[in-house]
Design a protein around this motif. Structure first.
Motif, PDB file in Angstrom:
ATOM      1  N   LEU A  10       6.663  -1.013  -4.688  1.00 36.56           N
ATOM      2  CA  LEU A  10       7.992  -1.111  -5.293  1.00 36.56           C
ATOM      3  C   LEU A  10       8.567  -2.496  -5.069  1.00 36.56           C
ATOM      4  O   LEU A  10       8.379  -3.097  -4.015  1.00 36.56           O
ATOM      5  CB  LEU A  10       8.943  -0.103  -4.649  1.00 36.56           C
ATOM      6  CG  LEU A  10       8.900   1.328  -5.106  1.00 36.56           C
ATOM      7  CD1 LEU A  10       9.949   2.138  -4.365  1.00 36.56           C
ATOM      8  CD2 LEU A  10       9.100   1.452  -6.594  1.00 36.56           C
ATOM      9  N   GLU A  11       9.281  -2.962  -6.062  1.00 32.91           N
ATOM     10  CA  GLU A  11       9.957  -4.255  -5.959  1.00 32.91           C
ATOM     11  C   GLU A  11      11.384  -4.092  -6.455  1.00 32.91           C
ATOM     12  O   GLU A  11      11.694  -3.145  -7.181  1.00 32.91           O
ATOM     13  CB  GLU A  11       9.230  -5.322  -6.786  1.00 32.91           C
ATOM     14  CG  GLU A  11       7.820  -5.630  -6.321  1.00 32.91           C
ATOM     15  CD  GLU A  11       7.730  -6.217  -4.909  1.00 32.91           C
ATOM     16  OE1 GLU A  11       8.742  -6.775  -4.416  1.00 32.91           O
ATOM     17  OE2 GLU A  11       6.652  -6.113  -4.299  1.00 32.91           O
TER      18      GLU A  11
ATOM     19  N   VAL B  37      12.762   4.124  -9.742  1.00 30.51           N
ATOM     20  CA  VAL B  37      11.916   5.075  -9.033  1.00 30.51           C
ATOM     21  C   VAL B  37      12.605   6.423  -8.958  1.00 30.51           C
ATOM     22  O   VAL B  37      13.836   6.509  -8.944  1.00 30.51           O
ATOM     23  CB  VAL B  37      11.579   4.538  -7.617  1.00 30.51           C
ATOM     24  CG1 VAL B  37      12.824   4.402  -6.762  1.00 30.51           C
ATOM     25  CG2 VAL B  37      10.558   5.396  -6.919  1.00 30.51           C
ATOM     26  N   ARG B  38      11.807   7.460  -8.910  1.00 27.56           N
ATOM     27  CA  ARG B  38      12.316   8.819  -8.689  1.00 27.56           C
ATOM     28  C   ARG B  38      11.594   9.360  -7.462  1.00 27.56           C
ATOM     29  O   ARG B  38      10.369   9.516  -7.481  1.00 27.56           O
ATOM     30  CB  ARG B  38      12.063   9.694  -9.902  1.00 27.56           C
ATOM     31  CG  ARG B  38      12.630  11.089  -9.731  1.00 27.56           C
ATOM     32  CD  ARG B  38      12.503  11.887 -11.031  1.00 27.56           C
ATOM     33  NE  ARG B  38      12.752  13.283 -10.765  1.00 27.56           N
ATOM     34  CZ  ARG B  38      13.894  13.895 -10.995  1.00 27.56           C
ATOM     35  NH1 ARG B  38      14.902  13.222 -11.495  1.00 27.56           N
ATOM     36  NH2 ARG B  38      14.044  15.176 -10.738  1.00 27.56           N
ATOM     37  N   LEU B  39      12.359   9.598  -6.406  1.00 29.88           N
ATOM     38  CA  LEU B  39      11.750  10.106  -5.173  1.00 29.88           C
ATOM     39  C   LEU B  39      11.292  11.550  -5.366  1.00 29.88           C
ATOM     40  O   LEU B  39      11.971  12.339  -6.028  1.00 29.88           O
ATOM     41  CB  LEU B  39      12.749  10.024  -4.016  1.00 29.88           C
ATOM     42  CG  LEU B  39      13.105   8.604  -3.565  1.00 29.88           C
ATOM     43  CD1 LEU B  39      14.247   8.634  -2.557  1.00 29.88           C
ATOM     44  CD2 LEU B  39      11.896   7.900  -2.975  1.00 29.88           C
TER      45      LEU B  39
ATOM     46  N   ALA C  72       2.337  11.880  -2.340  1.00 25.05           N
ATOM     47  CA  ALA C  72       3.408  11.710  -3.332  1.00 25.05           C
ATOM     48  C   ALA C  72       4.305  10.526  -2.977  1.00 25.05           C
ATOM     49  O   ALA C  72       4.692   9.748  -3.851  1.00 25.05           O
ATOM     50  CB  ALA C  72       4.233  12.987  -3.449  1.00 25.05           C
ATOM     51  N   LEU C  73       4.623  10.371  -1.701  1.00 22.14           N
ATOM     52  CA  LEU C  73       5.455   9.235  -1.283  1.00 22.14           C
ATOM     53  C   LEU C  73       4.696   7.921  -1.419  1.00 22.14           C
ATOM     54  O   LEU C  73       5.258   6.914  -1.844  1.00 22.14           O
ATOM     55  CB  LEU C  73       5.954   9.434   0.148  1.00 22.14           C
ATOM     56  CG  LEU C  73       7.046  10.484   0.304  1.00 22.14           C
ATOM     57  CD1 LEU C  73       7.256  10.848   1.768  1.00 22.14           C
ATOM     58  CD2 LEU C  73       8.345  10.000  -0.327  1.00 22.14           C
ATOM     59  N   ARG C  74       3.403   7.923  -1.065  1.00 22.78           N
ATOM     60  CA  ARG C  74       2.601   6.699  -1.212  1.00 22.78           C
ATOM     61  C   ARG C  74       2.493   6.298  -2.683  1.00 22.78           C
ATOM     62  O   ARG C  74       2.540   5.111  -3.008  1.00 22.78           O
ATOM     63  CB  ARG C  74       1.212   6.888  -0.599  1.00 22.78           C
ATOM     64  CG  ARG C  74       1.207   6.725   0.911  1.00 22.78           C
ATOM     65  CD  ARG C  74      -0.194   6.667   1.476  1.00 22.78           C
ATOM     66  NE  ARG C  74      -0.969   7.870   1.217  1.00 22.78           N
ATOM     67  CZ  ARG C  74      -0.912   9.002   1.932  1.00 22.78           C
ATOM     68  NH1 ARG C  74      -0.100   9.075   2.962  1.00 22.78           N
ATOM     69  NH2 ARG C  74      -1.663  10.031   1.626  1.00 22.78           N
ATOM     70  N   THR C  75       2.351   7.275  -3.558  1.00 20.61           N
ATOM     71  CA  THR C  75       2.292   6.983  -4.992  1.00 20.61           C
ATOM     72  C   THR C  75       3.617   6.411  -5.473  1.00 20.61           C
ATOM     73  O   THR C  75       3.651   5.469  -6.265  1.00 20.61           O
ATOM     74  CB  THR C  75       1.943   8.259  -5.784  1.00 20.61           C
ATOM     75  OG1 THR C  75       0.653   8.708  -5.366  1.00 20.61           O
ATOM     76  CG2 THR C  75       1.935   8.006  -7.274  1.00 20.61           C
ATOM     77  N   THR C  76       4.711   6.950  -4.977  1.00 19.70           N
ATOM     78  CA  THR C  76       6.039   6.514  -5.403  1.00 19.70           C
ATOM     79  C   THR C  76       6.369   5.115  -4.890  1.00 19.70           C
ATOM     80  O   THR C  76       6.859   4.275  -5.645  1.00 19.70           O
ATOM     81  CB  THR C  76       7.105   7.513  -4.903  1.00 19.70           C
ATOM     82  OG1 THR C  76       6.801   8.801  -5.432  1.00 19.70           O
ATOM     83  CG2 THR C  76       8.499   7.098  -5.312  1.00 19.70           C
ATOM     84  N   ILE C  77       6.097   4.876  -3.622  1.00 20.54           N
ATOM     85  CA  ILE C  77       6.485   3.609  -2.995  1.00 20.54           C
ATOM     86  C   ILE C  77       5.409   2.538  -3.146  1.00 20.54           C
ATOM     87  O   ILE C  77       5.714   1.362  -3.226  1.00 20.54           O
ATOM     88  CB  ILE C  77       6.855   3.839  -1.516  1.00 20.54           C
ATOM     89  CG1 ILE C  77       8.085   4.746  -1.452  1.00 20.54           C
ATOM     90  CG2 ILE C  77       7.107   2.522  -0.797  1.00 20.54           C
ATOM     91  CD1 ILE C  77       8.449   5.216  -0.074  1.00 20.54           C
TER      92      ILE C  77
ATOM     93  N   GLN D 211      17.314  -3.419  -3.186  1.00 20.62           N
ATOM     94  CA  GLN D 211      17.015  -4.239  -2.011  1.00 20.62           C
ATOM     95  C   GLN D 211      15.702  -3.779  -1.417  1.00 20.62           C
ATOM     96  O   GLN D 211      15.402  -2.588  -1.382  1.00 20.62           O
ATOM     97  CB  GLN D 211      18.135  -4.117  -0.969  1.00 20.62           C
ATOM     98  CG  GLN D 211      17.978  -5.050   0.209  1.00 20.62           C
ATOM     99  CD  GLN D 211      19.206  -5.047   1.110  1.00 20.62           C
ATOM    100  OE1 GLN D 211      20.280  -4.578   0.748  1.00 20.62           O
ATOM    101  NE2 GLN D 211      19.046  -5.587   2.313  1.00 20.62           N
ATOM    102  N   LYS D 212      14.916  -4.749  -0.959  1.00 18.14           N
ATOM    103  CA  LYS D 212      13.646  -4.463  -0.277  1.00 18.14           C
ATOM    104  C   LYS D 212      13.546  -5.416   0.892  1.00 18.14           C
ATOM    105  O   LYS D 212      13.763  -6.617   0.736  1.00 18.14           O
ATOM    106  CB  LYS D 212      12.470  -4.675  -1.221  1.00 18.14           C
ATOM    107  CG  LYS D 212      11.114  -4.511  -0.549  1.00 18.14           C
ATOM    108  CD  LYS D 212       9.970  -4.768  -1.511  1.00 18.14           C
ATOM    109  CE  LYS D 212       8.632  -4.583  -0.818  1.00 18.14           C
ATOM    110  NZ  LYS D 212       7.504  -4.752  -1.764  1.00 18.14           N
ATOM    111  N   GLU D 213      13.242  -4.865   2.048  1.00 14.99           N
ATOM    112  CA  GLU D 213      13.082  -5.674   3.250  1.00 14.99           C
ATOM    113  C   GLU D 213      11.791  -5.263   3.938  1.00 14.99           C
ATOM    114  O   GLU D 213      11.570  -4.082   4.199  1.00 14.99           O
ATOM    115  CB  GLU D 213      14.253  -5.468   4.216  1.00 14.99           C
ATOM    116  CG  GLU D 213      15.623  -5.749   3.643  1.00 14.99           C
ATOM    117  CD  GLU D 213      15.867  -7.208   3.322  1.00 14.99           C
ATOM    118  OE1 GLU D 213      15.186  -8.086   3.905  1.00 14.99           O
ATOM    119  OE2 GLU D 213      16.751  -7.485   2.489  1.00 14.99           O
ATOM    120  N   VAL D 214      10.943  -6.224   4.231  1.00 12.66           N
ATOM    121  CA  VAL D 214       9.712  -5.963   4.969  1.00 12.66           C
ATOM    122  C   VAL D 214       9.833  -6.685   6.301  1.00 12.66           C
ATOM    123  O   VAL D 214      10.050  -7.890   6.344  1.00 12.66           O
ATOM    124  CB  VAL D 214       8.462  -6.442   4.202  1.00 12.66           C
ATOM    125  CG1 VAL D 214       7.193  -6.204   5.024  1.00 12.66           C
ATOM    126  CG2 VAL D 214       8.363  -5.747   2.851  1.00 12.66           C
ATOM    127  N   GLY D 215       9.739  -5.931   7.388  1.00  8.66           N
ATOM    128  CA  GLY D 215       9.910  -6.494   8.715  1.00  8.66           C
ATOM    129  C   GLY D 215      11.268  -6.112   9.277  1.00  8.66           C
ATOM    130  O   GLY D 215      12.122  -5.561   8.583  1.00  8.66           O
TER     131      GLY D 215
END
Length: 172
Positions: free
Chosen positions: A32-33, A38-40, A125-130, A150-154
């Motif tokens: 995801l970016e 997205v639909r959880l 399902a979550l891995r496919t979504t995210i 917003q996306k934050e890694v770390g």
């Protein structure tokens, strides 16, 4: 189309479908970016509750991927708990996703630290979504329209986590 060509095309359909299925199985999923919609999916929480996919619709959601063994998650999770407590009743939803191997590891971690934010185990399902993980912790803010804003890694600093409260109560 001539009858012979039509018959050949119809016979080729299963091959095309199989090829597409194989490609999607081996092609790496895209993470995801910001800007993606997205639909959880429905989620089974570690406390035993099940939240249907409809639970997330029309609400802003903070999603965090973490692990009990991650030192950066250990620093960020108290900040997330503080945000969760501060925004209760505001409309801001939370979903944390443990990538631990066993649910018992995640449950023990949450209990030992007194965390009450909603937590689930990672699922297909979550891995496919995210999509594929880029690091830990990984945090997404999804607005009420399902758009990643917003996306934050770390690890995020305390003031950055606290600033996520601005998404509370925002509806379409």
């Amino acid at each position: 189309m001539a009858p012979q060509m039509r018959a050949r095309a119809i016979r080729a359909l299963p091959i095309v479908a199989l090829s597409m299925a194989l490609w999607s199985a081996i092609a790496p999923a895209r993470a995801l970016e910001v800007g993606d919609t997205v639909r959880l999916p429905a989620v089974q929480l570690l406390d035993g509750r099940t939240l249907p996919a409809s639970h997330w619709v029309g609400k802003p959601v903070v999603v965090q991927v973490w692990a009990s063994w991650c030192p950066f998650c250990a620093l960020q999770n108290p900040r997330l708990q503080k945000l969760y407590d501060a925004t209760r009743g505001s409309g801001l939803q939370f979903l944390t996703i443990s990538i631990d191997r066993q649910p018992e590891e995640a449950i023990a971690y949450l209990k030992k630290r007194g965390y009450t934010f909603p937590a689930a185990m990672d699922t297909p399902a979550l891995r496919t979504t995210i999509g594929p993980r880029k690091g830990l912790p990984e945090l997404y803010v999804i607005d009420a329209n399902g758009k990643v804003v917003q996306k934050e890694v770390g690890e995020m600093l305390e003031e950055d986590v606290a600033a996520l409260a601005r998404h509370a109560g925002k509806t379409p």
